[in-house]
Design an enzyme around this catalytic site. Structure first.
Site, PDB file in Angstrom:
ATOM      1  CG  ASP A 277      14.527  23.905 -31.514  1.00  9.51           C
ATOM      2  OD1 ASP A 277      15.141  23.106 -32.244  1.00  9.51           O
ATOM      3  OD2 ASP A 277      15.009  24.987 -31.138  1.00  9.51           O
TER       4      ASP A 277
ATOM      5  CG  ASP B 294       3.111  -0.161   5.254  1.00  8.72           C
ATOM      6  OD1 ASP B 294       3.791  -0.840   4.462  1.00  8.72           O
ATOM      7  OD2 ASP B 294       1.876  -0.267   5.366  1.00  8.72           O
TER       8      ASP B 294
ATOM      9  CG  ASN C  62       1.348  -4.673   5.991  1.00 12.26           C
ATOM     10  OD1 ASN C  62       2.378  -4.906   5.369  1.00 12.26           O
ATOM     11  ND2 ASN C  62       0.251  -4.226   5.431  1.00 12.26           N
TER      12      ASN C  62
ATOM     13  CG  ASP D 138      16.247  28.418 -27.883  1.00 13.47           C
ATOM     14  OD1 ASP D 138      16.380  27.966 -29.048  1.00 13.47           O
ATOM     15  OD2 ASP D 138      16.996  29.292 -27.419  1.00 13.47           O
TER      16      ASP D 138
ATOM     17  CG  ASP E  10      19.184  24.361 -30.038  1.00 13.65           C
ATOM     18  OD1 ASP E  10      19.757  23.964 -29.007  1.00 13.65           O
ATOM     19  OD2 ASP E  10      18.534  25.418 -30.072  1.00 13.65           O
TER      20      ASP E  10
ATOM     21  CD  GLU F 238       0.024  -1.484   2.962  1.00  9.87           C
ATOM     22  OE1 GLU F 238      -0.524  -2.413   2.350  1.00  9.87           O
ATOM     23  OE2 GLU F 238       0.852  -1.665   3.871  1.00  9.87           O
TER      24      GLU F 238
ATOM     25  CG  ASN G 237       6.188 -12.127   4.109  1.00 17.31           C
ATOM     26  OD1 ASN G 237       7.127 -12.563   4.785  1.00 17.31           O
ATOM     27  ND2 ASN G 237       5.915 -10.838   4.027  1.00 17.31           N
TER      28      ASN G 237
END
Length: 878
Positions: A624, A717, A713, A620, A353, A311, A688
């Site tokens: 381009d 986390d 868990n 730029d 460029d 999660e 697991n």
């Protein structure tokens, strides 16, 4: 269905109303148009503009999918993993509360707490990211030239109001829907609205056919389109959501295509969810059959599903990308979309460029000479007249000519001339012309542009002070002059003229039989930092490819000085003659392409992509925009033309390739930290599953209760919260990193079973040595696995985060050290104290501590050995 049908009807109605209004304005006389908007020809004054902005609001597009706080909160809650958890919470509510004789709210409460914590952290990180993005966006803004208080002013586009009179030139975006009041060779690209591949010319005259499609009306311009060439003046008819584009915004809005990284994350997420959906029923059947209590088995299998759900993935991704974007802002790099930071790191070819990127962007007029190569002040005068009187976008070459003319005191000649007409520069002709008239009424056409394009329209030449035919002998000598200076690194522009031009309104056909009078040569010296930047990019696995519209002579000279391979180069003409197969082969060998048109630049980028490369493009200019759009990541600068800034994903506030190298490193660091979490989650979850299945087969009780699994868990986390801030090994940053789902699967299959081996050893210690071998001793057994499982998952973060020896060769960042240390300490505190009873566990005796340490050390050593085997076999770790 009814809601969507109604919504679509509302959108269509709004489009129809907008279209009818624009049609009305398109056919109004100018006098009536000015009267309708109550605006004088000198434009609105500041008071009127302020009043209208209060009435019409900001000139911005908003949709139902706008970035509101509620929408961001909803997005934080609704993700695949939270949906799985919420479904499990509903099932648990029925099994533990509704249909239970002894209602137990603990499990469902912890599941909801998991969802709440995950969502809240994701929302907070998202808000920080959003706030940072807004601050960064405010640093770059597109502006427009308008008439305010009787004079021209530059204002942000969002401040444009209906009735404003705007001035447009090549490279400008149309800030709103406008009616053209004056236009000269105004070609507008409106393909984003119409799908047209070619720009269309706009005029100030009222259309003759009222039945024409709205987008075919030649005096109307639309927000979302841009000026390709020419110049124009227009009156703003509608702004924001009232524009034609705004009326389409809801139907046009939608999720953009996902990049390779997002697709990779989706594939792993899908893999983990599929794994969970397959394995959870197996766990249910095994526990139901072996223990006979199907209610407990169902509850346990549901809890396992929660434990297998990563999660924190959305949180880790959001946090890591946001941190990368904020970090880059400190280097004056603005990331417009968070996903671009990862693509930046994936980039292995940078197309750029030449002017201003590899060079100083400080063009100097070095020479002005006649056709035979002798210095001639008359050539400067003609070039000055051309540059000064053209009304389009004055580029750096024009400014250099004007500055030199000022220095040489040529300004007074302007009083002798007036402009009658012009043909602006475009990328197919590669030249621009002005028609002038002097005080005696004599008309003169002055043209300057690329040498080959100018020579193609010249029939005569001023040679040795006389007018001569431009025959092959003289043409060869003229070209020799041009090529000699071109090889020396000068950017050469040819100048031609023609007297007594009868035309009042110029056409391209008038650019013929001209007289070549000479050349002007510009010097744009390479940046001192350019060579170091190209070398640095190369050391990080990024090849620099130069795509320029400049001549090959100048390009070869400059690129050679900065370290770009010039042993093999191609021109636009050669590229045009190649088919796709030949070009795909050529782009692997060639790092310099000269004299390219905008479409050819885009085609080269596409050919490199087709070979499996991730391509960045930096530019730029107007030319381009196509390659910027084509590239995987578009890079521009704050001083770029509007359309380039709008198309780019990344904006540099400083035009420097060294900043790009820093961006590449930041992107790879971001990618590395996300992959760490994904590999930990994938391998840990797989391990697991194996452990749970084995435990379920041989134990007479559940190896851990649901509340214990959920608490574990939650702790794990929290331990991973520091991952976005972690360091990444230097050797990991040296080459591009692409998403490979196969690598995740290999890692999961290789490292997952290792954790199961030590889980089984922990089971053996608890069963044989600690004596937890009966139903009565189940709380002790469960506490032992709880502590080992939590601490080992915390330690494995440090083992997996680097291919080196943890704590010795590679130390985690402080936030990750703090988060993992706190969680490990919490797990030990719970397991070896009366707090264990709060989770239906029995506190562990301290004689388990040596065995715990032995198991953890063995796990870490084994992981390090497996890591070395894995690297030897697969050639990489993360």
């Amino acid at each position: 269905m009814i809601f969507f049908r109604k919504r679509n009807m509302e959108i269509q109605q709004k489009q129809t109303e907008s279209e009818q209004l624009l049609r009305t304005f398109a056919f109004l006389d100018l006098k009536d148009l000015y009267h309708h908007f109550s605006v004088p020809e000198s434009g609105l004054d500041s008071r009127q503009a302020a009043q209208r902005q209060e009435t019409y609001g900001k000139n911005m597009i908003t949709t139902d999918q706008n970035n509101t706080t509620f929408h961001r909160l909803l997005t934080s809650v609704i993700n695949p993993f939270n949906i799985v958890l919420l479904i499990i919470a509903v099932i648990t509510l029925f099994t533990d509360v509704v249909y239970s004789q002894h209602p137990d709210y603990v499990t469902v409460s912890i599941i909801l707490l998991l969802v709440a914590v995950s969502s809240l952290v994701a929302f907070i990180q998202g808000e920080r990211s959003n706030s940072a993005a807004e601050k960064l966006s405010n640093m770059i803004s597109n502006k427009a030239d308008v008439l305010r208080d009787g004079k021209q002013a530059e204002i942000p586009m969002e401040d444009i109001v209906p009735g404003d009179i705007v001035r447009l030139s090549a490279g400008d975006m149309l800030p709103a829907d406008i009616r053209f009041l004056w236009a000269k060779d105004a070609f507008v690209a409106q393909g984003s609205l119409t799908g047209e591949s070619n720009p269309v010319e706009k005029y100030a005259r009222i259309p003759s056919a009222k039945e024409d499609a709205l987008t075919d009306l030649q005096d109307i311009g639309f927000m979302g389109s841009n000026m390709v060439s020419g110049s124009a003046t227009g009156m703003v008819l509608a702004t924001g959501n009232e524009t034609y584009f705004g009326s389409m915004a809801k139907s046009l809005s939608g999720d953009r295509a996902k990049n390779s990284f997002e697709r990779g994350v989706d594939s792993v997420s899908s893999l983990l969810i599929r794994l969970m959906l397959v394995m959870v029923p197996i766990v249910l059947l095994i526990n139901g059959l072996t223990k006979g209590d199907w209610g407990d088995a169902l509850l346990f299998s549901i809890t396992i599903a929660v434990g297998l759900t990563p999660e924190m993935l959305p949180v880790i991704m959001t946090s890591t990308l946001a941190k990368g974007a904020v970090l880059m802002s400190k280097h004056q790099v603005i990331i417009k979309t968070l996903g671009a930071i990862q693509t930046f790191g994936e980039m292995d070819v940078l197309c750029t460029d030449k002017t201003g990127t590899l060079t100083e962007d400080r063009i100097i007029l070095e020479k002005y000479m006649n056709a035979s190569g002798d210095e001639d002040n008359r050539i400067l005068r003609h070039a000055f007249l051309n540059s000064y009187f053209q009304t389009g976008l004055k580029n750096l070459l024009d400014l250099a000519v004007i500055n030199r003319a000022h220095e040489n005191g040529i300004d007074p000649i302007l009083q002798n001339y007036s402009r009658l007409d012009e043909i602006p520069f475009d990328f197919s002709r590669r030249r621009m012309s002005v028609l002038l008239q002097d005080g005696q009424g004599k008309q003169q056409l002055v043209t300057k542009g690329a040498v080959e394009e100018i020579l193609s329209i010249c029939s005569y030449v001023e040679w040795n002070g006389e007018l001569s035919n431009l025959d092959q002998e003289i043409l060869q000598k003229v070209r020799a002059v041009y090529e000699r200076h071109n090889r020396d690194g000068l950017r050469m522009i040819a100048v031609a003229q023609k007297n007594d031009v009868p035309a009042v309104e110029l056409r391209v056909e008038d650019e013929r039989d001209m007289v070549l009078i000479g050349f002007i040569g510009f010097l744009d010296p390479p940046k001192e930092s350019a060579k170091a930047a190209v070398t640095a990019l190369s050391s990080h696995g990024v090849r620099t490819v130069v795509l320029t519209g400049d001549s090959e002579g100048v390009a070869v000279k400059v690129c050679g000085k900065v370290g770009v391979d010039v042993s093999h180069y191609l021109t636009g003409r050669e590229v045009e003659a190649m088919d796709n197969a030949a070009l795909s082969e050529a782009v692997e060998k060639c790092s310099l392409f000269a004299k390219l048109s905008p479409s050819q630049k885009a085609r080269v980028v596409q050919a490199i992509q087709a070979n499996g490369h991730t391509v960045g493009y930096m530019g730029d200019g107007i030319n381009d925009a196509p390659p910027l759009h084509q590239a995987d990541v578009g890079i521009s600068v704050d001083t770029a033309v509007d359309i380039a800034k709008e198309t780019a994903d990344i904006i540099l506030l400083k035009k420097d390739l060294m900043v790009l190298e820093e961006g590449v490193v930041a992107g790879r660091r971001t990618f590395g930290n996300i992959v760490k979490y994904i590999k930990m989650a994938a391998s840990g979850n797989f391990g697991n599953i194996i452990s749970v299945i084995i435990a379920s087969l041989f134990l007479p009780f559940l190896p851990m209760l649901p509340v214990q699994i959920l608490t574990q868990n939650l702790l794990c986390d929290f331990s991973q919260m520091g991952i976005p801030f972690d360091h990444v090994d230097q050797d990991y940053l040296l080459k591009p990193r692409k998403w490979e789902t196969r690598s995740i699967k290999s890692f999961m299959a290789f490292m997952g079973p290792l954790s199961s081996v030590f889980d089984i050893l922990c089971f053996a210690v608890m069963w044989k040595i600690m004596g937890a071998d009966t139903m009565q001793q189940a709380p002790l057994f469960q506490c032992g696995w709880f502590v080992f499982g939590t601490v080992s998952q915390v330690l494995v973060i440090h083992m997996i985060r680097s291919g080196k020896i943890p704590f010795v060769q590679s130390l985690a960042a402080k936030p990750l050290l703090v988060s993992t240390t706190m969680v490990a300490f919490s797990a030990l505190l719970i397991g070896f104290s009366p707090l264990a009873s709060g989770l239906d566990m029995a506190a562990l005796p301290f004689r388990f501590l040596p065995w715990l340490i032995l198991l953890l050390v063995g796990y870490c050593v084994s992981t390090q050995l497996c890591k070395q085997l894995y690297i030897r076999h697969f050639g990489e770790w993360l």
